[in-house]
Write a protein that holds these residues in place. Structure first.
Motif, PDB file in Angstrom:
ATOM      1  N   ILE A 212      -5.629   0.592  -2.216  1.00  0.00           N
ATOM      2  CA  ILE A 212      -4.369   0.318  -1.533  1.00  0.00           C
ATOM      3  C   ILE A 212      -3.557  -0.644  -2.396  1.00  0.00           C
ATOM      4  N   GLY A 213      -2.338  -0.247  -2.729  1.00  0.00           N
ATOM      5  CA  GLY A 213      -1.468  -1.095  -3.523  1.00  0.00           C
ATOM      6  C   GLY A 213      -0.495  -1.865  -2.651  1.00  0.00           C
ATOM      7  N   SER A 214      -0.001  -2.992  -3.170  1.00  0.00           N
ATOM      8  CA  SER A 214       0.944  -3.815  -2.423  1.00  0.00           C
ATOM      9  C   SER A 214       2.094  -4.225  -3.333  1.00  0.00           C
ATOM     10  N   VAL A 215       3.311  -3.995  -2.889  1.00  0.00           N
ATOM     11  CA  VAL A 215       4.497  -4.363  -3.664  1.00  0.00           C
ATOM     12  C   VAL A 215       4.586  -5.887  -3.768  1.00  0.00           C
ATOM     13  N   GLY A 216       4.947  -6.358  -4.951  1.00  0.00           N
ATOM     14  CA  GLY A 216       5.115  -7.789  -5.153  1.00  0.00           C
ATOM     15  C   GLY A 216       3.929  -8.471  -5.789  1.00  0.00           C
ATOM     16  N   VAL A 217       2.828  -7.752  -5.973  1.00  0.00           N
ATOM     17  CA  VAL A 217       1.657  -8.324  -6.638  1.00  0.00           C
ATOM     18  C   VAL A 217       1.857  -8.152  -8.146  1.00  0.00           C
ATOM     19  N   PRO A 218       2.035  -9.234  -8.899  1.00  0.00           N
ATOM     20  CA  PRO A 218       2.276  -9.112 -10.344  1.00  0.00           C
ATOM     21  C   PRO A 218       1.157  -8.346 -11.041  1.00  0.00           C
ATOM     22  N   GLY A 219       1.528  -7.324 -11.791  1.00  0.00           N
ATOM     23  CA  GLY A 219       0.541  -6.530 -12.507  1.00  0.00           C
ATOM     24  C   GLY A 219      -0.235  -5.583 -11.637  1.00  0.00           C
ATOM     25  N   GLY A 220       0.084  -5.528 -10.340  1.00  0.00           N
ATOM     26  CA  GLY A 220      -0.625  -4.652  -9.421  1.00  0.00           C
ATOM     27  C   GLY A 220      -0.213  -3.199  -9.567  1.00  0.00           C
ATOM     28  N   SER A 221      -0.955  -2.311  -8.907  1.00  0.00           N
ATOM     29  CA  SER A 221      -0.707  -0.881  -9.064  1.00  0.00           C
ATOM     30  C   SER A 221       0.675  -0.472  -8.578  1.00  0.00           C
ATOM     31  N   SER A 222       1.151  -1.065  -7.480  1.00  0.00           N
ATOM     32  CA  SER A 222       2.474  -0.685  -6.966  1.00  0.00           C
ATOM     33  C   SER A 222       3.577  -1.021  -7.958  1.00  0.00           C
TER      34      SER A 222
END
Length: 332
Positions: A212-222
């Protein structure tokens, strides 16, 4: 649901037997029951959910948290929740990967067609899953295309093939990228019969596993997903107006769990939400409180059947849900 009086008896017997360590004979004397009645009462306590038995294997380094699991299941209507906590040197992704590996091992006997997405959590999950004797009836299916910038491995299909080698089974493939830079390219690829056949086959999975991805996480999948789409300035403005909260299998949704239909929906080669809802069991995995927004929204989509989370993330998701529910109630 047993009556309050019946529940009182179940709780009393369970506390004496499980928490105080009394024998069934002592419980029988205290409650004025026969020993056989105590045995039936304890069985009824398990059936009613008063007692939840957790088996801890110290070799796995992760403990489950039944209290949070029960709350997640009740709050979001999940068929299951696996919430873990571990030693201080285990990060949240590692906890979730190890917990997911336990779940995978428990369900291996019942799975026939397993769908797998990409991402760092899925990659680590595959790494910690132990090799098993070949399962000739098992088939692995990609839920999205390969060669993705979103995977920590050289290819988005690497996790799929690594798992196939560990299980001694066949892995299918989608001969297309996971992300395209234009809707026109995406539409052209989806017209290819081999790609359509692969996606149709993915929809026949009995169990789907995805991070599960989350917008706003630096370097995250979203965030990497949005960058890989090469959106124009006008498209970026449109996406911002839709206010995406996170993604699942590359498909974005807002805070209420509603799938987005703008530019982000026309650049992904992979299974969509309608197809995911038809999969009997969809497992969503995430670790770290930074993903709380995306996970909460993902649970509201109704797509996920089993959530695998670390304890701090689960607690934060439940806290946020309670806060938004109170705010909504005040507005009404």
């Amino acid at each position: 649901m047993p009556s309050n009086r019946s529940l009182d008896a179940l709780v009393a017997a369970a506390r004496m037997y499980y928490e105080e360590g009394r024998s069934q004979r002592d419980v029988a004397r205290a409650l004025g029951l026969s020993e056989s009645a105590v045995s039936r009462t304890l069985a009824a306590a398990r059936d009613a959910g008063v007692v939840r038995i957790v088996i801890h294997d110290p070799r796995l380094l992760v403990d489950r948290v039944p209290r949070l699991e029960a709350r997640l299941e009740e709050t979001f209507g999940l068929s299951g929740a696996w919430v873990g906590t571990g030693a201080s040197d285990l990060g949240p992704t590692e906890i979730v990967a190890r917990l997911g590996a336990q779940l995978f091992s428990d369900r291996l006997w019942s799975m026939r067609r397993v769908g797998l997405s990409w991402g760092s959590t899925i990659s680590r999950l595959v790494e910690v899953i132990e090799a098993q004797p070949p399962s000739p009836d098992l088939e692995l299916l990609p839920l999205v295309g390969g060669s993705s910038e979103l995977d920590t491995a050289p290819s988005g299909t690497t996790s799929l093939y690594t798992l196939a080698q560990k299980l001694g089974v066949r892995a299918r493939r989608i001969d297309a990228p996971a992300i395209t830079e234009s809707p026109e390219t995406c539409a052209a690829i989806l017209r290819e019969s081999t790609v359509r056949s692969a996606l149709d086959l993915a929809a026949t999975a009995d169990t789907a596993w995805a991070g599960i991805g989350s917008v706003g996480v630096p370097g995250g999948s979203s965030e990497r997903l949005l960058a890989a789409m090469r959106l124009s300035a006008d498209e970026v403005a449109q996406v911002r107006a839709e206010n995406p909260a996170g993604d699942f299998c590359g498909r974005f949704f807002d805070d209420e769990g509603k799938p987005l239909v703008g530019p982000t929906s026309t650049r992904v080669i992979g299974i969509d939400f309608d197809a995911l809802r038809a999969v009997p069991t969809v497992v969503g995995l995430a670790g770290g409180t930074g993903k709380a927004r995306g996970v909460l929204a993902a649970l509201r989509t109704g797509v996920i059947d089993i959530a695998v989370l670390d304890a701090e993330l689960a607690d934060e998701v439940l806290r946020r849900h309670a806060a938004t529910s109170r705010a909504t109630a005040r507005v009404r």
